[in-house]
Design a protein around this motif. Sequence first.
Motif, mmCIF file in Angstrom:
data_model
loop_
_atom_site.group_PDB
_atom_site.id
_atom_site.type_symbol
_atom_site.label_atom_id
_atom_site.label_comp_id
_atom_site.label_asym_id
_atom_site.label_seq_id
_atom_site.Cartn_x
_atom_site.Cartn_y
_atom_site.Cartn_z
ATOM 1 N N GLY A 30 18.395 73.459 -50.365
ATOM 2 C CA GLY A 30 18.024 73.880 -51.719
ATOM 3 C C GLY A 30 19.084 73.602 -52.757
ATOM 4 O O GLY A 30 20.266 73.436 -52.453
ATOM 5 N N THR A 31 18.643 73.557 -54.000
ATOM 6 C CA THR A 31 19.547 73.286 -55.114
ATOM 7 C C THR A 31 18.979 73.857 -56.411
ATOM 8 O O THR A 31 17.761 73.862 -56.604
ATOM 9 N N PRO A 32 19.846 74.343 -57.299
ATOM 10 C CA PRO A 32 19.358 74.812 -58.599
ATOM 11 C C PRO A 32 19.041 73.651 -59.539
ATOM 12 O O PRO A 32 18.444 73.848 -60.589
ATOM 13 N N ASP A 33 19.441 72.433 -59.159
ATOM 14 C CA ASP A 33 19.266 71.257 -60.021
ATOM 15 C C ASP A 33 18.265 70.274 -59.430
ATOM 16 O O ASP A 33 18.568 69.113 -59.190
ATOM 17 N N GLY A 34 17.063 70.748 -59.218
ATOM 18 C CA GLY A 34 16.019 69.880 -58.699
ATOM 19 C C GLY A 34 15.399 69.048 -59.815
ATOM 20 O O GLY A 34 15.975 68.918 -60.908
ATOM 21 N N PRO A 35 14.240 68.461 -59.589
ATOM 22 C CA PRO A 35 13.573 67.664 -60.617
ATOM 23 C C PRO A 35 13.375 68.437 -61.917
ATOM 24 O O PRO A 35 13.012 69.615 -61.899
ATOM 25 N N GLU A 36 13.652 67.755 -63.026
ATOM 26 C CA GLU A 36 13.533 68.374 -64.352
ATOM 27 C C GLU A 36 14.474 69.557 -64.522
ATOM 28 O O GLU A 36 14.261 70.410 -65.391
ATOM 29 N N GLY A 37 15.505 69.633 -63.687
ATOM 30 C CA GLY A 37 16.442 70.745 -63.789
ATOM 31 C C GLY A 37 15.931 72.037 -63.197
ATOM 32 O O GLY A 37 16.583 73.080 -63.286
ATOM 33 N N GLU A 38 14.764 71.981 -62.549
ATOM 34 C CA GLU A 38 14.177 73.170 -61.938
ATOM 35 C C GLU A 38 14.772 73.380 -60.545
ATOM 36 O O GLU A 38 15.144 72.415 -59.869
ATOM 37 N N PRO A 39 14.857 74.636 -60.087
ATOM 38 C CA PRO A 39 15.412 74.886 -58.755
ATOM 39 C C PRO A 39 14.468 74.410 -57.651
ATOM 40 O O PRO A 39 13.243 74.470 -57.797
ATOM 41 N N ALA A 40 15.051 73.937 -56.569
ATOM 42 C CA ALA A 40 14.293 73.579 -55.367
ATOM 43 C C ALA A 40 14.777 74.497 -54.258
ATOM 44 O O ALA A 40 15.977 74.553 -53.981
#
Length: 292
Positions: free
Chosen positions: A208-218
Amino acid sequence: MRSDLRQLLAITILVVLFVTPSTAADLARGEYIFHLSGCKTCHTDAKNKGKLLAGGGPLKTPFGIFYGPNITPDKNHGIGKWSDEDFIQALREGTAPDGSHYFPVFPFTSFTKMTDQDMKDLKAYIFTLPAVAQPNKAHDIGFPFNIRLLQIGWKMLFFEKGKYTPDTKQSTEWNRGAYLVKGLNHCSECHTPRNIFGGSDLSRFLSGTPDGPEGEPAPNITPDKETGIGKWSAEEIADVINFGMLPDGDFVGSAMTDVSENLEKLTPEDLKAIVVFLKSIPAIRNKVIVKK
Protein backbone atom coordinates in the motif's frame (compact mmCIF):
# COMPACT_ATOMS: atom_id res chain seq x y z
CA MET A 1 -11.40 -37.97 -58.89
CA ARG A 2 -7.95 -36.71 -57.96
CA SER A 3 -9.06 -33.15 -58.82
CA ASP A 4 -12.08 -33.51 -56.53
CA LEU A 5 -9.85 -34.67 -53.70
CA ARG A 6 -7.56 -31.68 -54.15
CA GLN A 7 -10.54 -29.34 -54.11
CA LEU A 8 -11.88 -30.97 -50.95
CA LEU A 9 -8.46 -30.70 -49.30
CA ALA A 10 -8.23 -27.02 -50.20
CA ILE A 11 -11.67 -26.32 -48.74
CA THR A 12 -10.76 -28.25 -45.58
CA ILE A 13 -7.61 -26.17 -45.10
CA LEU A 14 -9.59 -22.96 -45.50
CA VAL A 15 -12.11 -24.10 -42.93
CA VAL A 16 -9.36 -25.02 -40.48
CA LEU A 17 -7.62 -21.68 -40.94
CA PHE A 18 -10.60 -19.34 -40.92
CA VAL A 19 -13.73 -20.97 -39.58
CA THR A 20 -12.72 -23.29 -36.76
CA PRO A 21 -13.45 -22.39 -33.09
CA SER A 22 -9.72 -21.76 -32.44
CA THR A 23 -9.91 -18.39 -34.21
CA ALA A 24 -13.00 -17.36 -32.26
CA ALA A 25 -11.38 -18.65 -29.07
CA ASP A 26 -8.34 -16.44 -29.66
CA LEU A 27 -10.53 -13.36 -30.07
CA ALA A 28 -12.64 -14.32 -27.08
CA ARG A 29 -9.50 -14.73 -25.03
CA GLY A 30 -8.22 -11.44 -26.38
CA GLU A 31 -11.38 -9.73 -25.14
CA TYR A 32 -10.92 -11.37 -21.74
CA ILE A 33 -7.33 -10.14 -21.55
CA PHE A 34 -8.48 -6.71 -22.72
CA HIS A 35 -10.73 -6.37 -19.69
CA LEU A 36 -8.31 -7.80 -17.14
CA SER A 37 -5.43 -5.61 -18.30
CA GLY A 38 -7.51 -2.43 -18.01
CA CYS A 39 -6.87 -1.09 -21.53
CA LYS A 40 -10.22 0.66 -21.70
CA THR A 41 -9.70 2.43 -18.38
CA CYS A 42 -6.41 4.11 -19.32
CA HIS A 43 -6.92 4.65 -23.04
CA THR A 44 -10.49 6.00 -23.03
CA ASP A 45 -11.47 9.45 -21.79
CA ALA A 46 -14.69 8.22 -20.23
CA LYS A 47 -15.32 11.38 -18.20
CA ASN A 48 -15.51 13.43 -21.39
CA LYS A 49 -17.39 10.71 -23.29
CA GLY A 50 -14.36 9.96 -25.45
CA LYS A 51 -14.42 7.15 -27.98
CA LEU A 52 -13.18 3.72 -26.99
CA LEU A 53 -9.35 3.55 -26.85
CA ALA A 54 -8.97 6.86 -28.72
CA GLY A 55 -6.99 8.43 -25.88
CA GLY A 56 -7.29 8.62 -22.12
CA GLY A 57 -8.09 11.42 -19.73
CA PRO A 58 -5.47 13.11 -17.55
CA LEU A 59 -3.54 10.99 -15.07
CA LYS A 60 -1.86 13.13 -12.42
CA THR A 61 1.49 11.96 -11.05
CA PRO A 62 4.31 13.58 -9.06
CA PHE A 63 6.12 14.05 -12.40
CA GLY A 64 3.30 15.72 -14.30
CA ILE A 65 0.11 14.85 -16.16
CA PHE A 66 0.06 11.96 -18.60
CA TYR A 67 -2.56 11.06 -21.21
CA GLY A 68 -3.12 7.53 -22.48
CA PRO A 69 -2.47 7.39 -26.24
CA ASN A 70 -4.81 6.30 -29.02
CA ILE A 71 -4.51 2.52 -29.37
CA THR A 72 -7.34 1.98 -31.85
CA PRO A 73 -6.51 0.30 -35.20
CA ASP A 74 -6.32 3.72 -36.89
CA LYS A 75 -3.21 3.68 -39.09
CA ASN A 76 -2.32 7.35 -38.67
CA HIS A 77 -3.12 8.13 -35.04
CA GLY A 78 -3.43 4.68 -33.47
CA ILE A 79 -1.57 1.39 -33.73
CA GLY A 80 -3.08 0.18 -37.00
CA LYS A 81 0.33 -0.18 -38.66
CA TRP A 82 1.82 -2.21 -35.82
CA SER A 83 2.85 -5.81 -36.40
CA ASP A 84 2.56 -8.48 -33.73
CA GLU A 85 6.26 -7.97 -33.07
CA ASP A 86 5.74 -4.21 -32.56
CA PHE A 87 2.94 -4.88 -30.08
CA ILE A 88 4.96 -7.44 -28.15
CA GLN A 89 7.96 -5.10 -28.05
CA ALA A 90 5.81 -2.33 -26.56
CA LEU A 91 4.49 -4.54 -23.77
CA ARG A 92 7.64 -6.58 -23.20
CA GLU A 93 10.24 -3.81 -23.41
CA GLY A 94 8.35 -0.54 -23.03
CA THR A 95 9.64 0.58 -26.41
CA ALA A 96 7.69 1.96 -29.40
CA PRO A 97 8.18 0.67 -32.97
CA ASP A 98 10.37 3.70 -33.73
CA GLY A 99 12.67 2.81 -30.83
CA SER A 100 11.53 5.57 -28.47
CA HIS A 101 10.98 4.67 -24.82
CA TYR A 102 7.63 4.78 -23.10
CA PHE A 103 7.31 6.45 -19.74
CA PRO A 104 6.66 3.91 -16.94
CA VAL A 105 3.22 5.39 -16.30
CA PHE A 106 2.45 2.79 -18.99
CA PRO A 107 2.71 -0.41 -16.90
CA PHE A 108 5.08 -2.28 -19.21
CA THR A 109 6.98 -3.12 -16.02
CA SER A 110 4.13 -5.57 -15.30
CA PHE A 111 2.96 -6.39 -18.82
CA THR A 112 6.47 -7.63 -19.62
CA LYS A 113 5.52 -10.79 -17.71
CA MET A 114 2.70 -11.65 -20.13
CA THR A 115 3.07 -14.55 -22.53
CA ASP A 116 3.52 -13.87 -26.24
CA GLN A 117 0.22 -15.60 -26.95
CA ASP A 118 -1.71 -13.42 -24.49
CA MET A 119 -0.18 -10.35 -26.13
CA LYS A 120 -1.10 -11.56 -29.62
CA ASP A 121 -4.66 -12.40 -28.59
CA LEU A 122 -5.01 -8.96 -27.00
CA LYS A 123 -3.80 -7.25 -30.16
CA ALA A 124 -6.10 -9.37 -32.33
CA TYR A 125 -9.10 -8.28 -30.27
CA ILE A 126 -8.11 -4.60 -30.25
CA PHE A 127 -7.84 -4.73 -34.04
CA THR A 128 -11.52 -5.78 -34.25
CA LEU A 129 -12.58 -2.53 -32.54
CA PRO A 130 -13.41 0.71 -34.41
CA ALA A 131 -10.48 2.79 -35.65
CA VAL A 132 -10.64 6.40 -34.48
CA ALA A 133 -8.70 9.16 -36.24
CA GLN A 134 -7.93 11.16 -33.12
CA PRO A 135 -4.46 12.61 -32.47
CA ASN A 136 -2.75 11.90 -29.17
CA LYS A 137 -2.70 14.58 -26.53
CA ALA A 138 0.78 15.66 -25.46
CA HIS A 139 1.82 14.89 -21.90
CA ASP A 140 2.09 17.86 -19.57
CA ILE A 141 5.39 17.06 -17.85
CA GLY A 142 8.31 19.36 -17.17
CA PHE A 143 12.03 19.14 -17.75
CA PRO A 144 13.92 16.85 -17.28
CA PHE A 145 11.17 14.24 -16.81
CA ASN A 146 9.98 14.77 -20.39
CA ILE A 147 13.25 13.46 -21.85
CA ARG A 148 12.53 9.96 -23.12
CA LEU A 149 16.20 9.01 -23.38
CA LEU A 150 16.39 9.19 -19.59
CA GLN A 151 14.15 6.14 -19.55
CA ILE A 152 17.16 4.06 -20.61
CA GLY A 153 18.78 4.70 -17.24
CA TRP A 154 15.46 4.29 -15.43
CA LYS A 155 14.98 0.88 -17.00
CA MET A 156 18.47 -0.19 -16.04
CA LEU A 157 17.70 0.64 -12.42
CA PHE A 158 14.08 -0.38 -11.99
CA PHE A 159 12.93 -2.59 -14.87
CA GLU A 160 13.33 -6.35 -15.16
CA LYS A 161 12.27 -7.46 -18.63
CA GLY A 162 10.91 -10.92 -19.27
CA LYS A 163 8.02 -13.34 -19.16
CA TYR A 164 6.69 -14.67 -15.90
CA THR A 165 8.64 -17.73 -14.81
CA PRO A 166 6.49 -20.27 -12.92
CA ASP A 167 7.65 -21.31 -9.48
CA THR A 168 8.01 -25.08 -9.69
CA LYS A 169 7.59 -25.36 -5.92
CA GLN A 170 4.09 -23.94 -6.14
CA SER A 171 0.85 -25.28 -7.60
CA THR A 172 -0.51 -24.48 -11.04
CA GLU A 173 -3.28 -22.47 -9.38
CA TRP A 174 -0.80 -20.42 -7.35
CA ASN A 175 1.29 -19.69 -10.43
CA ARG A 176 -1.79 -18.59 -12.36
CA GLY A 177 -2.63 -16.19 -9.54
CA ALA A 178 0.93 -14.87 -9.49
CA TYR A 179 0.85 -14.36 -13.26
CA LEU A 180 -2.38 -12.37 -13.01
CA VAL A 181 -1.39 -10.25 -10.01
CA LYS A 182 2.18 -9.54 -11.10
CA GLY A 183 1.56 -9.34 -14.84
CA LEU A 184 -1.79 -9.04 -16.54
CA ASN A 185 -3.71 -7.31 -13.73
CA HIS A 186 -0.61 -5.24 -12.77
CA CYS A 187 -1.80 -4.84 -9.15
CA SER A 188 1.68 -3.79 -8.03
CA GLU A 189 1.56 -0.62 -10.12
CA CYS A 190 -0.92 0.90 -7.67
CA HIS A 191 -0.46 -1.05 -4.44
CA THR A 192 3.33 -1.07 -4.11
CA PRO A 193 5.17 2.01 -2.76
CA ARG A 194 7.53 3.84 -5.13
CA ASN A 195 10.81 5.63 -4.55
CA ILE A 196 11.53 9.25 -5.47
CA PHE A 197 12.35 8.18 -9.04
CA GLY A 198 9.05 6.40 -9.53
CA GLY A 199 10.49 2.90 -9.28
CA SER A 200 8.50 0.27 -7.38
CA ASP A 201 9.94 -0.79 -4.02
CA LEU A 202 9.38 -4.53 -4.41
CA SER A 203 10.67 -5.18 -0.90
CA ARG A 204 7.27 -3.76 0.13
CA PHE A 205 5.29 -5.60 -2.55
CA LEU A 206 1.55 -4.76 -2.38
CA SER A 207 1.88 -3.14 1.07
CA GLY A 208 0.00 0.00 0.00
CA THR A 209 0.86 3.64 -0.50
CA PRO A 210 -0.72 7.03 0.21
CA ASP A 211 0.43 8.15 -3.27
CA GLY A 212 -1.54 5.93 -5.59
CA PRO A 213 -3.14 6.98 -8.89
CA GLU A 214 -4.29 10.61 -8.90
CA GLY A 215 -2.64 10.99 -5.50
CA GLU A 216 -5.27 8.75 -3.92
CA PRO A 217 -4.24 6.13 -1.34
CA ALA A 218 -3.93 2.49 -2.39
CA PRO A 219 -4.48 0.08 0.52
CA ASN A 220 -2.20 -2.61 1.87
CA ILE A 221 -3.34 -5.91 0.32
CA THR A 222 -0.77 -8.19 1.95
CA PRO A 223 -2.01 -10.73 4.57
CA ASP A 224 -1.00 -8.51 7.52
CA LYS A 225 -3.80 -8.83 10.08
CA GLU A 226 -3.59 -5.27 11.38
CA THR A 227 -2.91 -3.11 8.33
CA GLY A 228 -3.66 -5.44 5.42
CA ILE A 229 -6.26 -8.06 4.51
CA GLY A 230 -5.04 -10.82 6.84
CA LYS A 231 -8.34 -11.02 8.72
CA TRP A 232 -10.40 -11.34 5.55
CA SER A 233 -11.69 -14.73 4.47
CA ALA A 234 -11.09 -16.04 0.97
CA GLU A 235 -14.72 -15.25 0.14
CA GLU A 236 -14.37 -11.66 1.38
CA ILE A 237 -11.24 -11.11 -0.69
CA ALA A 238 -13.02 -12.55 -3.73
CA ASP A 239 -15.98 -10.21 -3.19
CA VAL A 240 -13.70 -7.16 -3.15
CA ILE A 241 -11.96 -8.26 -6.34
CA ASN A 242 -15.08 -9.39 -8.18
CA PHE A 243 -17.73 -6.93 -6.97
CA GLY A 244 -15.81 -4.15 -5.21
CA MET A 245 -17.69 -4.94 -1.99
CA LEU A 246 -15.71 -4.63 1.25
CA PRO A 247 -16.25 -6.94 4.25
CA ASP A 248 -18.12 -4.15 6.09
CA GLY A 249 -20.64 -3.87 3.25
CA ASP A 250 -19.21 -0.67 1.80
CA PHE A 251 -17.85 -0.48 -1.74
CA VAL A 252 -14.47 0.55 -3.10
CA GLY A 253 -14.10 4.00 -4.60
CA SER A 254 -11.76 6.17 -6.68
CA ALA A 255 -9.65 4.35 -9.28
CA MET A 256 -10.56 0.95 -7.83
CA THR A 257 -14.11 1.40 -9.13
CA ASP A 258 -12.89 1.05 -12.71
CA VAL A 259 -10.64 -1.84 -11.73
CA SER A 260 -13.60 -3.67 -10.17
CA GLU A 261 -15.59 -3.25 -13.37
CA ASN A 262 -12.74 -4.91 -15.25
CA LEU A 263 -12.19 -7.69 -12.73
CA GLU A 264 -15.85 -8.67 -12.56
CA LYS A 265 -15.10 -10.46 -15.86
CA LEU A 266 -12.75 -12.89 -14.07
CA THR A 267 -13.54 -16.56 -14.44
CA PRO A 268 -14.19 -18.36 -11.13
CA GLU A 269 -10.93 -20.24 -11.61
CA ASP A 270 -8.85 -17.10 -12.13
CA LEU A 271 -10.57 -15.34 -9.25
CA LYS A 272 -9.75 -18.21 -6.91
CA ALA A 273 -6.15 -18.30 -8.18
CA ILE A 274 -5.69 -14.61 -7.34
CA VAL A 275 -7.06 -15.13 -3.83
CA VAL A 276 -4.77 -18.12 -3.28
CA PHE A 277 -1.76 -16.08 -4.33
CA LEU A 278 -2.66 -12.99 -2.27
CA LYS A 279 -3.13 -15.06 0.88
CA SER A 280 0.31 -16.64 0.39
CA ILE A 281 2.53 -13.57 0.00
CA PRO A 282 4.55 -12.16 2.94
CA ALA A 283 2.53 -10.04 5.34
CA ILE A 284 3.92 -6.52 5.61
CA ARG A 285 2.90 -4.17 8.39
CA ASN A 286 2.23 -0.83 6.70
CA LYS A 287 -0.63 1.40 7.70
CA VAL A 288 -1.52 3.61 4.76
CA ILE A 289 -2.10 7.10 6.08
CA VAL A 290 -4.53 9.13 4.03
CA LYS A 291 -3.21 12.58 3.24
CA LYS A 292 -5.38 15.53 4.14
